[in-house]
Design a protein around this motif. Structure first.
Motif, short mmCIF file in Angstrom:
data_model
loop_
_atom_site.label_atom_id
_atom_site.label_comp_id
_atom_site.label_asym_id
_atom_site.label_seq_id
_atom_site.Cartn_x
_atom_site.Cartn_y
_atom_site.Cartn_z
N LEU A 185 71.15 45.91 38.20
CA LEU A 185 69.99 46.76 37.98
C LEU A 185 69.08 46.74 39.20
O LEU A 185 68.82 45.68 39.77
CB LEU A 185 69.21 46.22 36.78
N GLY A 186 68.61 47.93 39.61
CA GLY A 186 67.67 47.99 40.73
C GLY A 186 66.54 48.94 40.38
O GLY A 186 66.76 49.91 39.66
N GLY A 187 65.34 48.66 40.86
CA GLY A 187 64.22 49.54 40.54
C GLY A 187 63.28 49.72 41.70
O GLY A 187 63.23 48.88 42.62
N ARG A 188 62.55 50.83 41.69
CA ARG A 188 61.60 51.09 42.77
C ARG A 188 60.46 51.94 42.23
O ARG A 188 60.68 52.86 41.44
CB ARG A 188 62.32 51.84 43.89
N THR A 189 59.22 51.62 42.61
CA THR A 189 58.08 52.44 42.20
C THR A 189 57.12 52.55 43.38
O THR A 189 57.14 51.72 44.28
CB THR A 189 57.35 51.83 40.98
N ASN A 190 56.28 53.60 43.37
CA ASN A 190 55.34 53.73 44.48
C ASN A 190 53.94 53.22 44.13
O ASN A 190 53.08 53.12 44.98
CB ASN A 190 55.30 55.17 45.00
N ARG A 191 53.69 52.94 42.84
CA ARG A 191 52.37 52.43 42.44
C ARG A 191 52.49 51.49 41.24
O ARG A 191 53.54 51.43 40.63
CB ARG A 191 51.46 53.60 42.08
N SER A 192 51.41 50.82 40.88
CA SER A 192 51.34 49.92 39.72
C SER A 192 52.56 49.00 39.67
O SER A 192 53.31 49.01 38.71
CB SER A 192 51.27 50.70 38.41
N LYS A 193 52.73 48.21 40.71
CA LYS A 193 53.95 47.40 40.83
C LYS A 193 54.02 46.30 39.77
O LYS A 193 55.10 45.99 39.28
CB LYS A 193 54.02 46.79 42.23
N VAL A 194 52.85 45.73 39.39
CA VAL A 194 52.85 44.65 38.41
C VAL A 194 53.37 45.13 37.06
O VAL A 194 54.23 44.51 36.44
CB VAL A 194 51.43 44.05 38.23
N ILE A 195 52.86 46.30 36.64
CA ILE A 195 53.27 46.84 35.35
C ILE A 195 54.75 47.24 35.39
O ILE A 195 55.50 47.03 34.44
CB ILE A 195 52.38 48.04 34.97
N PHE A 196 55.17 47.78 36.52
CA PHE A 196 56.57 48.18 36.67
C PHE A 196 57.48 46.96 36.55
O PHE A 196 58.50 46.99 35.86
CB PHE A 196 56.78 48.89 38.00
N GLN A 197 57.06 45.89 37.22
CA GLN A 197 57.83 44.64 37.18
C GLN A 197 58.01 44.18 35.73
O GLN A 197 59.11 43.84 35.30
CB GLN A 197 57.07 43.57 37.97
N ARG A 198 56.91 44.25 34.97
CA ARG A 198 56.92 43.82 33.58
C ARG A 198 57.88 44.69 32.76
O ARG A 198 58.72 44.20 32.01
CB ARG A 198 55.50 43.92 33.02
N ASP A 199 57.75 46.03 32.94
CA ASP A 199 58.60 46.95 32.20
C ASP A 199 60.06 46.77 32.59
O ASP A 199 60.96 46.83 31.75
CB ASP A 199 58.17 48.40 32.47
N PHE A 200 60.29 46.55 33.89
CA PHE A 200 61.64 46.38 34.40
C PHE A 200 62.29 45.14 33.76
O PHE A 200 63.42 45.20 33.28
CB PHE A 200 61.60 46.24 35.92
N ASP A 201 61.54 44.05 33.73
CA ASP A 201 62.05 42.81 33.14
C ASP A 201 62.36 43.01 31.67
O ASP A 201 63.36 42.49 31.15
CB ASP A 201 61.02 41.68 33.30
N ARG A 202 61.49 43.78 30.99
CA ARG A 202 61.69 44.03 29.56
C ARG A 202 63.00 44.79 29.34
O ARG A 202 63.82 44.44 28.47
CB ARG A 202 60.50 44.82 29.00
#
Lengths: 216, 355
Positions: A185-202
């Protein structure tokens, strides 16, 4: 495999910063081609409108006052509403008439509404203030002409749209399965990295959970 | 009309007393974690909010316009908004501990509103527009969010020092912040005490202050008193917080960082829209969007400041302490825009009534 959300998010920042250009251009246009003049108009008299052939007449200045109190003692009066009954004429021909107050100006345009919208070629008569002379009240008008107004409003619109869109980040998640059946699994976002990290882990955890069940 | 004003006054004072008592209860909660006692405080806070709501409603009725025109109305509304947001937040999230900072802040703001109390008056001509409540509500919401962001940022700095067991810096953090706030509030109270002569420009009808030497001395005196009181409170609070156990009473660093960012992330668009609605209103009233009135200039400074926060965070990747420091300084800029400009500089936003 790729899943994504908010692909146009990059445009938000562009729209927001582009709005500065529109507002700036509009302000330059209004500043160079337009005018902003103060006009003193005594009660019942006519005066020429600056930078034009038009004339403007006051059909009466009107004011209502309210008492200013210190405790129960009335120390003076201050204006609560003041207005001027204004008529705009062109060589004796009446063009427009309106009673203007501080937040309600007379706006006049010679062309049709569409052309007016594009070129913003309106002359505005604002009730600015007043003073008292020996012959009675003198109404002070602010006469403005602002080409470029539509550009400024486009700028305002872009700014508000851009700033709201900033909060829908561009998120991408890739899933890759290799020969041994391992999921990558790989992910990338341009903003709100903390929330993305959380969602990604979920998502990763849920995937692990459901896949684990299937195997069993 | 007079009896309505009396009832309004009584309700306002009742709300003030309830906020004062609740401030004590919430601070006690932070120290003792007594759940039963704080429930009584929450109930009392709801009652205080109800009383202030009715007081504001009566004010709206007796003055004939939304309560947003003079400093009393504006500050009272600000305090009301803080309590309202806090009670909503407390209903959905476990943020009772934050009440120890939020409720006293709301009490302070509401009591300052009381200092500026004036009877209901009709609006001056320039403010008679439907843009008044749109523009003011949006600006107030953004100020409220920046206050939230400040609170979270401040506790972030404290929490970080606590985790590093650097108790001396915890004490310094409280000391510096409360003395600056004390100094600012002292200057402000001093300028109210000074009562400078009002001069009105006959053409523009803009009222400005004419300070004498004695007025400046009073402002300076207020500042000194504020500084001393702030130092004392900062020392006491810092001493109280410099304990190993205090860290567990505060939210985690991640949560504080996120809340501080969220406050600005939502406050900044609101401030932008507030400035734009102000420009549109100014164009309608005076035929110009922007006139470098002190309030306009300072709102631009505030806007650029928080714009810089967002840029350092989103493009340069600043996090944690650096962001928290900017969020804390931000409130000082906001306070100057909201209150300092009205009292020290003149202009159309000065809430002064032309004589």
């Amino acid at each position: 495999m790729l899943a994504e959300k908010g692909r146009w998010s990059g445009l938000a920042s562009i729209a927001f910063h582009l709005s500065f250009l529109f507002i700036g251009l509009g302000a330059i246009l209004a500043g160079t081609l337009g005018f902003d003049e103060s006009l003193d108009l005594p009660d019942g008299l006519t005066a020429p409108v600056p930078h034009s052939e038009l004339r403007v007449t006051s059909h009466g200045f009107d004011m209502k006052t309210v008492p200013v109190k210190e405790g129960d003692r009335i120390t003076g009066y201050r204006p609560s509403v003041y207005s001027t009954d204004l008529e705009l004429t062109d060589g004796g021909e009446a063009l427009a008439r309106k009673t203007i107050t501080v937040n309600d100006p007379l706006r006049y345009s010679a062309s049709n509404w569409l052309l007016t919208l594009i070129t913003s070629s309106k002359i505005n008569f604002h009730q600015s203030s007043y003073y008292q002379s020996s012959n009675g009240y003198v109404s002070v008008l602010q006469v403005t002409y602002k080409p470029g107004k539509s550009l400024i409003y486009v700028g305002f619109g872009l700014m508000m749209a851009g700033i709201c869109a900033l909060y829908f980040p561009h998120r991408r998640i890739w899933v890759k399965a290799d020969e041994s059946g391992t999921l990558l699994l790989g992910g990338r976002t341009n903003r709100s990295k903390v929330i993305f990290q959380r969602d990604f882990d979920r998502i990763a955890n849920e995937l692990r959970h459901t896949l684990g069940k299937q195997e069993a | 009309m007079d009896s309505i004003t009396k009832i309004e006054e009584v309700l306002f004072i009742a709300a003030l007393i309830s906020y004062l008592v609740c401030s004590g209860i919430y601070i006690w909660y932070l120290i003792s974690r007594n759940e039963k006692f704080v429930r009584v405080g929450t109930m009392l806070l709801y009652m205080g909010l109800l009383a202030q709501t009715v007081a504001l409603g009566l004010r709206w009725y007796s003055s004939g316009h939304a309560p947003m025109s003079d400093l009393y109305e504006s500050l009272s509304l600000f305090g009301w908004g803080i309590i309202l947001f806090f009670l909503i937040a407390q209903h959905f999230y476990p943020v009772k501990a934050a009440g120890a900072l939020v409720v006293p802040t709301a009490f302070l703001i509401t009591s300052i509103a009381g200092v500026f109390y004036k009877g209901p008056e009709p609006l001056v001509p320039a403010l008679q527009s439907y843009w008044l409540w749109i523009h003011v509500t949006i600006a107030m919401l953004s100020y409220g969010l920046f206050t939230l962001s400040f609170g979270a940022g401040f506790f972030y700095i404290v929490q970080e020092y606590l985790l590093k067991k650097n108790y001396r810096n915890v004490l310094y953090t409280f000391l510096i912040l409360l003395s600056i706030l004390g100094l600012a509030l002292g200057f402000w109270a001093g300028s109210w005490w000074a009562e400078p002569a009002k001069v009105m420009d006959s053409v523009t009808q803009i009222v400005s202050n004419d300070y004498a030497t004695s007025d400046y001395l009073k402002i300076l005196g207020g500042g000194v008193i504020g500084l001393v009181v702030g130092c004392l409170l900062g020392f006491l609070a810092g001493k109280g917080a410099s304990k190993p156990g205090f860290s567990s009473r505060l939210p985690s660093l991640d949560v504080l960082d996120e809340v501080s960012y969220r406050g600005i992330a939502f406050g900044f668009p609101l401030l932008t829209i507030g400035i734009i609605t102000g420009a549109i209103w100014a164009d309608q009233a005076w035929g110009r969007w922007w006139g470098w009135d002190p309030k306009e200039t300072w709102s631009l400074i505030t806007w650029l400041f928080y714009g810089a926060y967002l840029h350092t965070r989103l493009t340069m990747g600043w996090r944690g302490r650096h962001s928290a420091i900017i969020a804390v300084i931000g409130l000082i800029v906001v306070l100057f825009t909201y209150l300092g400009v009205n009292l020290f500089l003149s202009g159309l936003h000065s809430y002064a009534v032309p004589a």
